[in-house]
Design a protein around this motif. Structure first.
Motif, short mmCIF file in Angstrom:
data_model
loop_
_atom_site.label_atom_id
_atom_site.label_comp_id
_atom_site.label_asym_id
_atom_site.label_seq_id
_atom_site.Cartn_x
_atom_site.Cartn_y
_atom_site.Cartn_z
N VAL A 260 0.88 -1.19 -0.01
CA VAL A 260 -0.13 -0.02 0.02
C VAL A 260 0.93 1.11 0.04
N ALA A 261 1.93 1.38 0.79
CA ALA A 261 2.82 2.33 0.87
C ALA A 261 3.67 2.94 -0.42
N THR A 262 4.20 1.51 -0.79
CA THR A 262 4.85 1.74 -2.16
C THR A 262 4.02 2.13 -3.40
N GLU A 263 2.86 1.64 -3.22
CA GLU A 263 1.68 2.01 -4.35
C GLU A 263 1.43 3.54 -4.23
N THR A 264 1.07 3.73 -3.11
CA THR A 264 0.72 5.25 -2.77
C THR A 264 1.84 6.21 -3.22
N PHE A 265 3.12 6.01 -2.74
CA PHE A 265 4.30 6.90 -3.23
C PHE A 265 4.46 6.96 -4.61
N SER A 266 4.36 5.80 -5.13
CA SER A 266 4.81 5.85 -6.83
C SER A 266 3.44 6.38 -7.64
N CYS A 267 2.37 6.53 -6.87
CA CYS A 267 1.45 7.17 -7.76
C CYS A 267 0.86 8.31 -6.92
N ASN B 209 -7.00 12.16 -2.27
CA ASN B 209 -7.41 10.93 -1.38
C ASN B 209 -6.19 10.40 -0.52
N GLU B 210 -5.54 11.47 0.39
CA GLU B 210 -4.53 11.31 1.18
C GLU B 210 -5.16 10.48 2.16
N ASP B 211 -6.31 11.03 2.71
CA ASP B 211 -6.91 10.34 4.16
C ASP B 211 -7.22 9.10 3.77
N GLY B 212 -7.59 8.79 2.41
CA GLY B 212 -8.31 7.37 2.14
C GLY B 212 -7.11 6.27 2.01
N GLU B 213 -5.87 6.72 1.78
CA GLU B 213 -4.73 5.73 1.69
C GLU B 213 -4.21 5.58 3.15
N THR B 214 -4.29 6.94 4.07
CA THR B 214 -3.65 6.65 5.40
C THR B 214 -4.54 5.67 6.00
N GLU B 215 -6.02 5.69 5.77
CA GLU B 215 -6.77 4.89 6.44
C GLU B 215 -6.87 3.14 6.05
N THR C 104 -1.74 11.01 -8.78
CA THR C 104 -2.74 10.54 -8.90
C THR C 104 -3.48 10.59 -7.40
N VAL C 105 -2.85 10.26 -6.34
CA VAL C 105 -3.42 10.36 -5.14
C VAL C 105 -3.86 11.86 -4.61
N ARG C 106 -2.83 12.71 -4.84
CA ARG C 106 -3.23 14.01 -4.91
C ARG C 106 -4.41 14.70 -5.77
#
Ligand SMILES: Nc1ncnc2c1ncn2[C@@H]1O[C@H](COP(=O)(O)OP(=O)(O)OP(=O)(O)O)[C@@H](O)[C@H]1O
Length: 748
Positions: free
Chosen positions: A383-390, A399-405, A393-395
């Motif tokens: 999840v962490a790798t996916e979030t950082f690499s995309c 969806n920062e809170d969604g990814e944190t959750e 898209t997250v920004r």
């Protein structure tokens, strides 16, 4: 059995027996299965009853023992007690085996070798023991008349359970060794390894002697501690005490010294063996044909030579030496323990499986939980790798809170698994210490009763407990390292695979004539890299061409038309599937390999530099060349001046695969040199540049592995075929490039 003997069909006797058993079960289990048994599919019901079947077998066995007991004491049957003992064992064994094979409810393991072995231990261990005691001249009256007592029956089941645990432990340890493959077996690999060890046989004998001496020396502390205890209790003279201390110290120091020398000699010897195996594998790999290198990735080859041989020799250095040590210790400990008290030794041996099995069960649970923790952590990391690499898209979706959750949820899962893992770890450690402690308490209790009875002295008990401490770990180590050593020997199969591999190329020829004009002929040569001669895989198809001495022949064609392949065949890297290549009228393969490679020189566009000095690179394969010859070669390649300017001149380290490709200027220079040399040799040039081909005396045009045209530049241009098209296209390409460059310059 009688019914079978009289020709009564076996299946009838079996079904007769089964019916009675079914009635028996239906009675004992009352209403639970009565209704089910009425059903036609009785066998399946019997199978469902399988958890009760072992209990039923035990009940039948106990009944049989008591029936035998009645017969034994009956006044009517006056059989000798020895005969009753053995006959009783035979009857019990027959009954149990008969049940296992005929009763469908019996679990399959009862029919396996493990089941039969347990039956054998249960029924025959006591008769064998009594026979041994009798042979050794001991009194067996009590055993002969009391073998059917309740105490002996329970003892029999306890012994069988312990034997079964030993068997399970041994088979699980053995199964850790690599399974046998269709390749050479472990024994063959061991023989090969022994072959490498044979030159150092004297050293191994020396090492073995040191192992024995050192292991014996290690017995000093327990032995003399026990003696000293006796002397303290018996209040003996102080001289005896100091003498014991002196002997103990000397033996311990001696043991440590022997261990040091042994380790030193053993490791040096194993390093020598490792070096010779590694060198042999390297040599064997170098002997292989080029197709082998095409098919085997370089990484695999390097790993086979370095990692595999390292792993093997490390395993043999460490694990084999530990196996030797622990086997030596095990043998001495067992000897000293038996000599102190064989009864306590037996108790220790019976307790060993319990202290293995319980921690193993908890350890298994711990392993499973630890694996789950790893998997859960990996998911969280994903999840962490996916979030950082995309991140963009997250920004953009805010969806920062969604990814944190999401990440937090994954971590929570890991946390709950961590808690289970911690509990499993605590349970494993606890089970380890509690079982070891329980065994010690049992030994101390039993030893205490023996001391009270005067069977052993207090010192013996102290010595025994100290031996037992080492014995448990020695047995465990032997069982752990034996499969490891077997595995290492098994891994050596991979190394020997290369040593045994026969190169798939014809043997080197013998011709090395003093005069060679260099007349080369390809006659109807067809070739495919796959080795198959079907049309689709052919890279060269029926190629016939000639390279005459004193001439420059150019091989031209589109990419992948087979030009380089012709050179590879000329260098004998591969063998043509059909046709032949002649050098001065003789088959190429009839020339000696070294001679051929000395006579055929290849100047490649992208040459390779080894990570050695420039001098070594130039003299590569021709070390005997003088410096004068080296300078001449460098001058001809217009490299002399450049090399002279390097920090250490010809001794500069070229670095691994340093930038060595020919630039336009160098290429021109090399070509000029070759042109000047053409009188003494045959020159074959391969280039995609038609300007190069123009200068050749003869041009061979290849297309899709076939010779399309042969002739001089003039002839081929007049013919207006493939060559003329290629020249035309290239000239157009060049002029277009020039136009583009000019336009770029203008805009700039
Ligand atoms: N080691 C190899 N294993 C399998 N196929 C190969 C190997 N070397 C070359 N080939 C194939 O053989 C065919 C001819 O290749 P080759 O290198 O002889 O052509 P070429 O005319 O020299 O090409 P280029 O001008 O691009 O160097 C190509 O299809 C290539 O993919």
């Amino acid at each position: 059995m009688w019914a079978v003997g009289r020709g009564f069909p076996l299946n009838k006797s079996v079904s007769f027996f089964q019916r009675y058993l079914q009635i028996y079960i239906s009675k004992t289990t009352k209403g639970l299965c009565r209704t089910s048994l009425i059903n036609s599919n009785r066998t399946s019901v019997m199978r469902k009853m399988s958890p009760f079947v072992p209990l039923l077998c035990v009940c039948l066995d106990v009944c049989a023992v008591h029936a035998l007991r009645l017969a034994h004491f009956s006044l009517l049957l006056r059989t000798p007690p020895f005969l009753t003992l053995w006959a009783g064992a035979l009857i019990r064994a027959s009954l149990l085996v008969f049940l296992a094979f005929t009763f469908p409810g019996c679990p399959p393991w009862t029919r396996s070798s493990r089941g039969l072995q347990s039956v054998g231990v249960l029924c025959f261990h006591f008769p064998v023991y009594v026979a041994l005691v009798w042979l050794l001249g001991g009194s067996v009256v009590e055993e002969l008349w009391g073998w059917h007592s309740w105490e002996r029956i329970f003892q029999g089941y306890a012994v069988t359970a312990v034997a079964l645990l030993y068997f399970i432990k041994a088979s699980s340890a053995w199964s850790k060794a690599p399974p046998k493959t269709s390749g050479p077996d472990t024994r063959a690999s061991l023989n090969r390894l022994l072959g490498y060890m044979r030159p150092y046989l004297g050293r191994f004998v020396f090492v073995l002697a040191l192992v024995i001496l050192s292991s014996y020396g290690e017995m000093a502390i327990p032995k003399y501690t026990g003696r000293m205890t006796d002397w303290i209790i018996d209040d003996e003279s102080p001289e005896a005490f100091s003498q014991a201390i002196t002997i103990m110290t000397l033996m311990t120091v001696g043991s440590a010294f022997f261990e040091f020398v042994c380790d030193l000699v053993y490791n040096i010897t194993m390093s020598l063996i490792h070096t010779s195996v590694q060198a042999a594998v390297f040599q064997a790999v170098l002997r292989q044909e080029i197709a082998f290198f095409d098919a085997t990735p370089t990484g695999v080859l390097v790993s086979r030579i370095t990692t595999d041989t390292n792993d093997m020799s490390e395993a043999l250095s460490e694990e084999l030496s530990l196996l030797m040590w622990y086997t030596g210790r095990f043998a001495f400990l067992l000897f000293f323990m038996v000599s102190q008290s064989w009864k306590m030794t037996l108790l220790t041996c019976m307790g060993l499986p319990i202290i293995w099995v319980i921690p193993e069960l908890t350890g298994h649970f711990h392993q499973i939980t630890a694996k789950k923790v790893q998997e859960s952590l990996a998911k969280a990391n994903q999840v962490a790798t996916e979030t950082f690499s995309c991140m963009k898209t997250v920004r953009s979706f805010a969806n920062e809170d969604g990814e944190t959750e999401k990440y937090r949820k994954r971590l929570e899962e890991t946390y709950s698994l961590n808690k289970r893992e911690a509990a499993a770890y605590a349970a494993t450690t606890w089970a380890n210490s509690i079982t070891t402690l329980a065994l010690k308490v049992c030994i101390l209790y039993y030893g205490g009763t023996l001391v009270t009875r005067g069977a052993v002295s207090s010192g013996d008990l102290v010595s025994f407990v100290l031996y037992e401490l080492q014995f448990t770990s020695a047995v465990e180590s032997v069982m752990r390292y034996y499969p490891e050593v077997k595995k290492a020997i098994g891994a050596s199969e991979k190394i020997f695979e290369y040593l045994d591999r026969k190169p798939q190329k014809p043997p080197s020829g013998t011709l090395e004539p003093e005069v060679l004009t260099g007349h080369i002929q390809f006659k109807n040569v067809s070739f495919s890299y796959s080795g198959k001669s079907d049309e689709s895989g052919l890279v060269l198809k029926d190629v016939s061409l000639e390279i005459k001495p004193g001439q420059i022949t150019a091989l031209v064609g589109l990419n992948r038309s087979g030009k380089t392949t012709c050179v590879k065949l000329l260098e004998r890297f591969y063998q043509p599937q059909s046709g032949e290549i002649l050098l001065d009228g003789k088959a190429l393969h009839s020339y000696k390999d070294e001679f051929l490679h000395e006579k055929i020189a290849v100047v490649s566009q992208d040459c390779v530099l080894f990570a050695r000095s420039v001098r070594e690179n130039i003299k590569y394969g021709y070390e005997q060349a003088s410096d004068e010859e080296m300078f001449t070669a460098a001058k001809q390649a217009s490299a002399h001046q450049f090399i002279e300017k390097l920090p250490k001149g010809y001794d500069t380290d070229a670095g691994e695969r340093g930038g060595s490709d020919l630039d336009v200027e160098n290429e021109h220079q090399v070509r000029q040199t070759l042109m000047s040399l053409k009188k003494n040799c045959s020159v074959l040039t391969i280039s995609n540049k038609m300007s190069v081909a123009k200068e050749a005396d003869r041009i061979v045009v290849l297309d899709c592995g076939e010779v399309k045209e042969v002739g001089s530049h003039q002839e081929l241009m007049e013919r207006g075929g493939l060559y003329a098209t290629l020249v035309e296209k290239q000239e157009q390409g060049i002029s277009r490039q020039e136009e583009e460059n000019a336009e770029e310059e203008k805009t700039a």
